[in-house]
Design a protein around this motif. Structure first.
Motif, PDB file in Angstrom:
ATOM      1  N   THR A 156     -28.121 -23.140  17.542  1.00 26.97           N
ATOM      2  CA  THR A 156     -27.093 -24.176  17.587  1.00 26.97           C
ATOM      3  C   THR A 156     -25.828 -23.742  16.855  1.00 26.97           C
ATOM      4  O   THR A 156     -24.718 -24.126  17.244  1.00 26.97           O
TER       5      THR A 156
ATOM      6  N   VAL B 219     -26.645 -32.120  14.752  1.00 27.31           N
ATOM      7  CA  VAL B 219     -26.038 -31.795  16.041  1.00 27.31           C
ATOM      8  C   VAL B 219     -26.375 -32.907  17.032  1.00 27.31           C
ATOM      9  O   VAL B 219     -27.331 -33.653  16.842  1.00 27.31           O
TER      10      VAL B 219
ATOM     11  N   GLY C 220     -23.223 -26.782  19.471  1.00 28.42           N
ATOM     12  CA  GLY C 220     -24.643 -26.738  19.776  1.00 28.42           C
ATOM     13  C   GLY C 220     -25.188 -28.119  20.071  1.00 28.42           C
ATOM     14  O   GLY C 220     -24.680 -29.131  19.570  1.00 28.42           O
TER      15      GLY C 220
END
Length: 335
Positions: A186, A230, A115
């Motif tokens: 994500t 992320v 993600g």
């Protein structure tokens, strides 16, 4: 000029927007572009706050006062990108020349399957990012949008691509719900695109230098990025006139860390880095700035929180977001 951009009414009205959509789709982009001139004149004559905001911004980015023709060009550029949304969201890319930079780096990050947060702004066209979906249809792309703002335009564009509409994460939700939806996306390996240059009224924000003066930027996107761990990539879809766009991707961080003890200072550092890149692209394509309100805020209206106001900034813990997603999954299964 009010710094509260959400108070401004939607321009043109529902009938005018649907008329433009119909002519653009059935008459072609050439006829649609011919309509941009009366639209520009309308905004130039009728929408005083937007006109004054445009003049103030252009004077700041150019470092000198500007005349009415510069303001007209600014409004026309905005109208041109709105028109092109009809074609881009409808998957009609054939008439556009889109130059893309930074794509290999973005592919490398997305191919990890973890993600990605794609941070955009109201500089240029965010919809030109749809070119990415055309090149890599295997990617899952989710977009964070406030459906309640500009409802007529949102409804019109949603009809062009129901698949995109179904994947929208509503930014009108409360903060924890937004964070939960982004985390869920994500976790599925999706690219989640959101605009991070505007602070909502009452939303925690920090000041950073932008075009020579402090401007408020929201803290929530950076706290969410820190909680989710992320990669963050910046995106700028700059309109270059006619049918030409430049879509630029820039890797910002593989994983953002915001220490709890120095939260405000760490977030401010991130915002300053982002504001510097936003200013760079604003100077490269000055007429692409589509924040038609007093972005900096009037000095007599007070200032936004400073780095010393750390208690006002609320973090979104990764564990809390994960627990919220698990609760929603359990509810769905039981239903």
């Amino acid at each position: 000029m009010s710094a509260n951009w959400k108070q401004r009414p939607e321009g043109g009205g529902r009938l005018a927007l649907w008329l433009i959509r119909g002519i653009a789709r059935h008459g072609g982009r050439g006829i649609g572009r011919a309509l941009l001139y009366p639209i520009t004149l309308y905004f130039l004559l009728v929408r005083g706050p937007e006109r004054r905001a445009s003049r103030a911004y252009l004077a700041r980015v150019f470092g000198r006062p500007v005349g009415v023709w510069a303001v007209a060009r600014h409004i026309h550029t905005f109208a041109a990108t709105i028109l092109d949304r009809v074609f881009l969201l409808g998957g009609r890319f054939g008439g556009f020349d889109v130059r893309v930079t930074g794509l290999p780096e973005l592919h490398e990050v997305l191919d990890r399957g973890q993600g990605v947060l794609l941070f955009g702004s109201h500089l240029g066209s965010f919809e030109v990012m749809r070119v990415l979906a055309q090149q890599r249809p295997d990617y899952k792309i989710r977009v964070l949008l406030d459906k309640a703002h500009n409802p007529a335009l949102t409804q019109m564009l949603d009809t062009l691509n129901p698949e995109i509409a179904a994947g929208v994460i509503d930014a009108g939700q409360d903060g924890p719900s937004i964070a939960m939806a982004i985390k869920q996306a994500t976790d599925e390996g999706a690219l989640v695109a959101l605009l991070v240059d505007r602070a909502r009224p009452g939303e925690p924000a920090l000041n950073a230098q932008f075009l020579g003066r402090d401007a408020p930027f929201p803290t929530a996107p950076w706290l969410i990025a820190s909680a989710l761990k992320v990669p963050v990539v910046l995106a700028f879809g700059l309109y270059q006139g006619g049918h030409r766009y430049h879509l630029a991707f820039e890797s910002f961080s593989d994983s953002i860390a915001v220490p709890r003890q120095q939260r405000a200072q760490a977030v401010l550092s991130l915002i300053r880095r982002y504001a510097a890149r936003l200013e760079h692209h604003a100077r490269v394509a000055p007429y692409n700035w589509f924040n038609f309100y007093d972005f900096w805020g009037n000095e007599d209206e007070g200032s936004m929180p400073s780095p010393d106001d750390a208690p006002r900034i609320v973090a979104i813990d990764h564990a809390d977001a994960d627990a919220a997603v698990q609760r929603r999954t359990a509810v769905r299964r039981s239903a």
